[in-house]
Design a protein around this motif. Structure first.
Motif, PDB file in Angstrom:
ATOM      1  N   LEU A 189       0.719  -1.119   0.145  1.00 40.64           N
ATOM      2  CA  LEU A 189       0.024  -0.064   0.016  1.00 40.64           C
ATOM      3  C   LEU A 189       0.993   1.332   0.097  1.00 40.64           C
ATOM      4  CD1 LEU A 189      -3.160   0.604   2.296  1.00 40.64           C
ATOM      5  CD2 LEU A 189      -1.467   2.016   2.016  1.00 40.64           C
ATOM      6  N   ARG A 190       1.873   1.229   0.863  1.00 38.41           N
ATOM      7  CA  ARG A 190       2.856   2.363   1.011  1.00 38.41           C
ATOM      8  C   ARG A 190       3.618   2.483  -0.512  1.00 38.41           C
ATOM      9  NH1 ARG A 190       7.970   0.969   3.990  1.00 38.41           N
ATOM     10  NH2 ARG A 190       8.236  -0.335   1.913  1.00 38.41           N
ATOM     11  N   ASP A 191       4.069   1.416  -0.929  1.00 39.63           N
ATOM     12  CA  ASP A 191       4.624   1.464  -2.280  1.00 39.63           C
ATOM     13  C   ASP A 191       3.775   2.071  -3.375  1.00 39.63           C
ATOM     14  OD1 ASP A 191       6.966   0.718  -1.043  1.00 39.63           O
ATOM     15  OD2 ASP A 191       6.685  -1.297  -1.463  1.00 39.63           O
ATOM     16  N   THR A 192       2.419   1.808  -3.348  1.00 41.33           N
ATOM     17  CA  THR A 192       1.645   1.982  -4.369  1.00 41.33           C
ATOM     18  C   THR A 192       1.296   3.445  -4.525  1.00 41.33           C
ATOM     19  OG1 THR A 192       0.707  -0.475  -4.357  1.00 41.33           O
ATOM     20  CG2 THR A 192      -0.893   1.442  -5.274  1.00 41.33           C
ATOM     21  N   ALA A 193       1.100   3.952  -2.916  1.00 36.89           N
ATOM     22  CA  ALA A 193       0.791   5.147  -2.862  1.00 36.89           C
ATOM     23  C   ALA A 193       2.014   6.136  -3.375  1.00 36.89           C
ATOM     24  CB  ALA A 193       0.460   5.444  -1.264  1.00 36.89           C
ATOM     25  N   GLN A 194       3.180   5.600  -3.105  1.00 38.78           N
ATOM     26  CA  GLN A 194       4.170   6.417  -3.517  1.00 38.78           C
ATOM     27  C   GLN A 194       4.553   6.580  -4.958  1.00 38.78           C
ATOM     28  OE1 GLN A 194       7.565   4.500  -1.379  1.00 38.78           O
ATOM     29  NE2 GLN A 194       7.382   5.722   0.484  1.00 38.78           N
ATOM     30  N   GLN A 195       4.256   5.433  -5.711  1.00 38.30           N
ATOM     31  CA  GLN A 195       4.261   5.377  -6.995  1.00 38.30           C
ATOM     32  C   GLN A 195       3.143   6.062  -7.937  1.00 38.30           C
ATOM     33  OE1 GLN A 195       4.870   1.328  -8.306  1.00 38.30           O
ATOM     34  NE2 GLN A 195       6.630   0.880  -6.787  1.00 38.30           N
ATOM     35  N   PHE A 196       1.810   6.363  -7.176  1.00 34.46           N
ATOM     36  CA  PHE A 196       0.848   7.092  -7.936  1.00 34.46           C
ATOM     37  C   PHE A 196       1.124   8.428  -7.952  1.00 34.46           C
ATOM     38  CE2 PHE A 196      -3.227   8.550  -8.047  1.00 34.46           C
ATOM     39  CZ  PHE A 196      -4.066   7.693  -8.921  1.00 34.46           C
ATOM     40  N   SER A 197       0.762   8.809  -9.047  1.00 38.06           N
ATOM     41  CA  SER A 197       0.929  10.143  -9.483  1.00 38.06           C
ATOM     42  C   SER A 197       0.162  10.593 -10.475  1.00 38.06           C
ATOM     43  CB  SER A 197       2.611  10.547  -9.830  1.00 38.06           C
ATOM     44  OG  SER A 197       2.798   9.883 -10.934  1.00 38.06           O
ATOM     45  N   ALA A 198       0.085  11.908 -10.897  1.00 40.42           N
ATOM     46  CA  ALA A 198      -0.511  12.514 -11.908  1.00 40.42           C
ATOM     47  C   ALA A 198      -0.221  11.806 -13.450  1.00 40.42           C
ATOM     48  CB  ALA A 198      -0.543  13.952 -12.102  1.00 40.42           C
ATOM     49  N   THR A 199       0.928  11.520 -13.372  1.00 39.57           N
ATOM     50  CA  THR A 199       1.353  10.791 -14.500  1.00 39.57           C
ATOM     51  C   THR A 199       1.340   9.197 -14.628  1.00 39.57           C
ATOM     52  OG1 THR A 199       3.684  10.979 -13.974  1.00 39.57           O
ATOM     53  CG2 THR A 199       2.953  12.850 -15.495  1.00 39.57           C
ATOM     54  N   SER A 228      -8.077   8.523  -9.659  1.00 44.48           N
ATOM     55  CA  SER A 228      -7.650   8.463 -11.091  1.00 44.48           C
ATOM     56  C   SER A 228      -8.727   9.166 -12.259  1.00 44.48           C
ATOM     57  CB  SER A 228      -7.363   6.928 -11.383  1.00 44.48           C
ATOM     58  OG  SER A 228      -7.182   6.814 -12.975  1.00 44.48           O
ATOM     59  N   ASP A 229      -9.960   8.662 -11.546  1.00 49.12           N
ATOM     60  CA  ASP A 229     -11.080   9.296 -12.504  1.00 49.12           C
ATOM     61  C   ASP A 229     -11.052  11.067 -12.311  1.00 49.12           C
ATOM     62  OD1 ASP A 229     -11.974   6.848 -13.113  1.00 49.12           O
ATOM     63  OD2 ASP A 229     -13.545   6.572 -11.484  1.00 49.12           O
ATOM     64  N   ALA A 230     -10.822  11.342 -11.156  1.00 52.50           N
ATOM     65  CA  ALA A 230     -10.826  12.649 -10.889  1.00 52.50           C
ATOM     66  C   ALA A 230      -9.549  13.429 -11.876  1.00 52.50           C
ATOM     67  CB  ALA A 230     -10.370  13.136  -9.497  1.00 52.50           C
ATOM     68  N   LEU A 231      -8.491  12.610 -11.788  1.00 54.03           N
ATOM     69  CA  LEU A 231      -7.425  13.231 -12.383  1.00 54.03           C
ATOM     70  C   LEU A 231      -7.465  13.229 -14.035  1.00 54.03           C
ATOM     71  CD1 LEU A 231      -4.345  11.608 -10.648  1.00 54.03           C
ATOM     72  CD2 LEU A 231      -4.911  14.110 -10.666  1.00 54.03           C
ATOM     73  N   ASP A 232      -8.124  12.195 -14.626  1.00 51.83           N
ATOM     74  CA  ASP A 232      -8.507  12.112 -15.934  1.00 51.83           C
ATOM     75  C   ASP A 232      -9.536  13.129 -16.255  1.00 51.83           C
ATOM     76  OD1 ASP A 232      -7.185   9.760 -16.306  1.00 51.83           O
ATOM     77  OD2 ASP A 232      -8.515   8.318 -16.001  1.00 51.83           O
ATOM     78  N   ALA A 233     -10.637  13.456 -15.338  1.00 52.43           N
ATOM     79  CA  ALA A 233     -11.749  14.356 -15.773  1.00 52.43           C
ATOM     80  C   ALA A 233     -10.956  15.638 -15.847  1.00 52.43           C
ATOM     81  CB  ALA A 233     -12.521  14.267 -14.611  1.00 52.43           C
ATOM     82  N   GLN A 234     -10.079  15.996 -14.769  1.00 55.93           N
ATOM     83  CA  GLN A 234      -9.231  17.362 -14.751  1.00 55.93           C
ATOM     84  C   GLN A 234      -8.295  17.442 -16.118  1.00 55.93           C
ATOM     85  OE1 GLN A 234      -5.737  17.654 -12.201  1.00 55.93           O
ATOM     86  NE2 GLN A 234      -6.795  19.564 -11.659  1.00 55.93           N
ATOM     87  N   ARG A 235      -8.079  16.422 -16.535  1.00 58.39           N
ATOM     88  CA  ARG A 235      -6.779  16.147 -17.761  1.00 58.39           C
ATOM     89  C   ARG A 235      -7.662  16.490 -19.166  1.00 58.39           C
ATOM     90  NH1 ARG A 235      -5.066  11.531 -17.156  1.00 58.39           N
ATOM     91  NH2 ARG A 235      -3.385  12.135 -15.681  1.00 58.39           N
TER      92      ARG A 235
END
Length: 460
Positions: A189-199, A228-235
């Motif tokens: 969970l920690r690693d996934t949170a660290q790797q998750f980003s806008a890109t 992810s949906d929110a970032l996609d909508a923003q993008r």
């Protein structure tokens, strides 16, 4: 680690407390045994007053059978009487004899033998009847080898220590396995949170098992999906703004810069053009707002809807205004109940018909609906030129136009796809240029009785 440490403290504390309690019980039992033996010797002496000291001591040795680690002695000034089967070390211990002969009154004592360790004893002085000068004095002694008794307890303690050590190893192993099974998903969970980003919005946790940690992982993945949906909508919103709004703004600005303020006709033309562009911008902004809200939980107001009613309402809107240029007809209309937002479904239907009208001149547009298995299907068919694309379903993507005949913002069919997805459905295009096009929406069906009371979702 902490589990093993706490288990160690618990086992050691339990062992120490148990040892102290058992040792105290052993000592209390030894003192009770000594007191009982002295009492029995006193009773024997009272029953046989005719016996002298030597005969009384020998009779006592013959009648008494000592417990394990217990012995009896008769200590005289110049000799010691002991049972034949008893220990011969204690009668020969001069230090013990001196300590016993020093007792003038009945009592208890503890003696530490160089060979036998701790000895707990009870002593009863005996004075033979006669003149004080000729009286013979002896001491009846009951001795208990405490060290020997405790050595048995030490063996039990050693066994407890071995068993406790094995238990600690087992506990430590189980704690390590348990902590690994708990901490590994948390590290993921920690690693996934660290790797998750806008890109990089594709990272997810692998869910294993059905415990609380698995529930946490699923909840975290759901949160990442929403993010992810929110970032996609923003993008997408930014893409739409950059793609569509720049053109009308440039047109309005260019015309305003070039307008001849002294020419009323030019001013009027520029004003009308600017208003048209601003209206198109307003329509575009509304479409972008709809798309940005399509993945929000409050996008839909769900209620039971019969798609047959949607077909009727849609036809009623167009037949009077477009009947001269386009022929509208129905195609296999049957009850098809869904759980949906009536306004959104009607908006999607109108958008499909608008697209069909734009490419159909003196042709036919067919609208229909039916239930197929666990899904309800709504479709709009036209006799236009069809869609000349490698994948006709690309028309549901943003800013994709199948032909220059289409007008609008280029987001209409993307809105249809978004409304369909929000209802758990799909969109599809069937087209073979130039044989016309059929656009369909499939949405999960529900059971509904004649009284229009919902029975529940059957499935997708």
């Amino acid at each position: 680690m902490w589990v093993a440490l706490l288990a160690t403290i618990g086992l050691v504390s339990t062992g120490i407390i148990t040892w102290l309690a058992v040792v105290q019980q052993i000592r209390d039992r030894i003192d009770d045994t000594l007191a009982r033996e002295i009492s029995e010797f006193r009773e024997l002496s009272d029953r046989h007053p005719e016996l002298d000291i030597n005969r009384l001591l020998h009779k006592s040795m013959a009648e008494n059978v000592g417990d394990d680690h217990e012995t009896f002695l008769g200590v005289l000034p110049d000799s010691t009487i002991a049972p034949v089967e008893g220990s011969q070390e204690l009668p020969l211990d001069r230090g013990f004899r001196r300590e016993i002969l020093a007792h003038d009154e009945p009592g208890y004592g503890t003696y530490r033998s160089p060979k036998r360790g701790e000895i707990r004893y009870a002593v009863m002085p005996i004075v033979e009847a006669g003149t004080s000068d000729a009286a013979q004095t002896a001491h009846f002694v009951v001795a208990y080898f405490v060290s020997k008794e405790l050595s048995d307890m030490r063996r039990v303690t050693f066994t407890y220590t071995i068993a406790g050590s094995i238990a600690l190893i087992a506990i430590a192993g189980a704690a390590w396995l348990t902590s690994s099974s708990i901490l590994t998903p948390l590290r993921n969970l920690r690693d996934t949170a660290q790797q998750f980003s806008a890109t990089n919005t594709t990272e997810r946790i692998t869910v294993q098992g059905n415990d609380e940690v698995a529930d946490l992982a699923m909840t975290f993945n759901n949160m990442l999906d929403r993010l992810s949906d929110a970032l996609d909508a923003q993008r997408n919103m930014l893409d739409d703004v950059g793609h569509e709004l720049r053109t009308p703004i440039t047109i309005v600005r260019g015309n305003l810069e070039l307008v001849d303020v002294n020419d009323p006709a030019d001013v009027e033309t520029t004003r009308d053009l600017s208003i048209d562009e601003l209206d198109r911008m307003n329509e575009l902004v509304n479409d972008m707002i709809i798309l940005s809200k399509s993945r929000r939980p409050d996008f839909l107001n769900l209620e039971p809807i019969n798609l047959a009613d949607i077909v009727s309402d849609t036809l009623a809107r167009y037949r009077r205004t477009h009947e001269s240029s386009v022929t509208f007809e129905t195609d296999r209309i049957s009850d098809a109940w869904i759980s949906g937002d009536r306004n959104r479904i009607l908006q999607a239907a109108i958008q499909l018909v608008d697209n069909a009208i734009q490419v159909t001149s003196d042709g036919t547009i067919s609208i229909g609906c039916e239930r197929i298995g666990h899904s309800c299907r709504f479709w709009v068919s036209d006799t236009g030129p069809g869609i000349d694309l490698p994948d006709p379903n690309e028309v549901f993507e943003r800013h994709t136009r199948a032909t220059d005949m289409y007008e609008g913002t280029g987001l209409g069919l993307a809105i249809v796809a978004a409304i369909s997805r929000a209802h758990g459905g799909t969109c599809e295009v069937t087209s073979t240029s130039p044989a016309g096009t059929t656009m369909t929406i499939d949405i999960p069906a529900i059971r509904y009785d004649d009284n229009r009371s919902r029975k529940g979702v059957e499935g997708t």
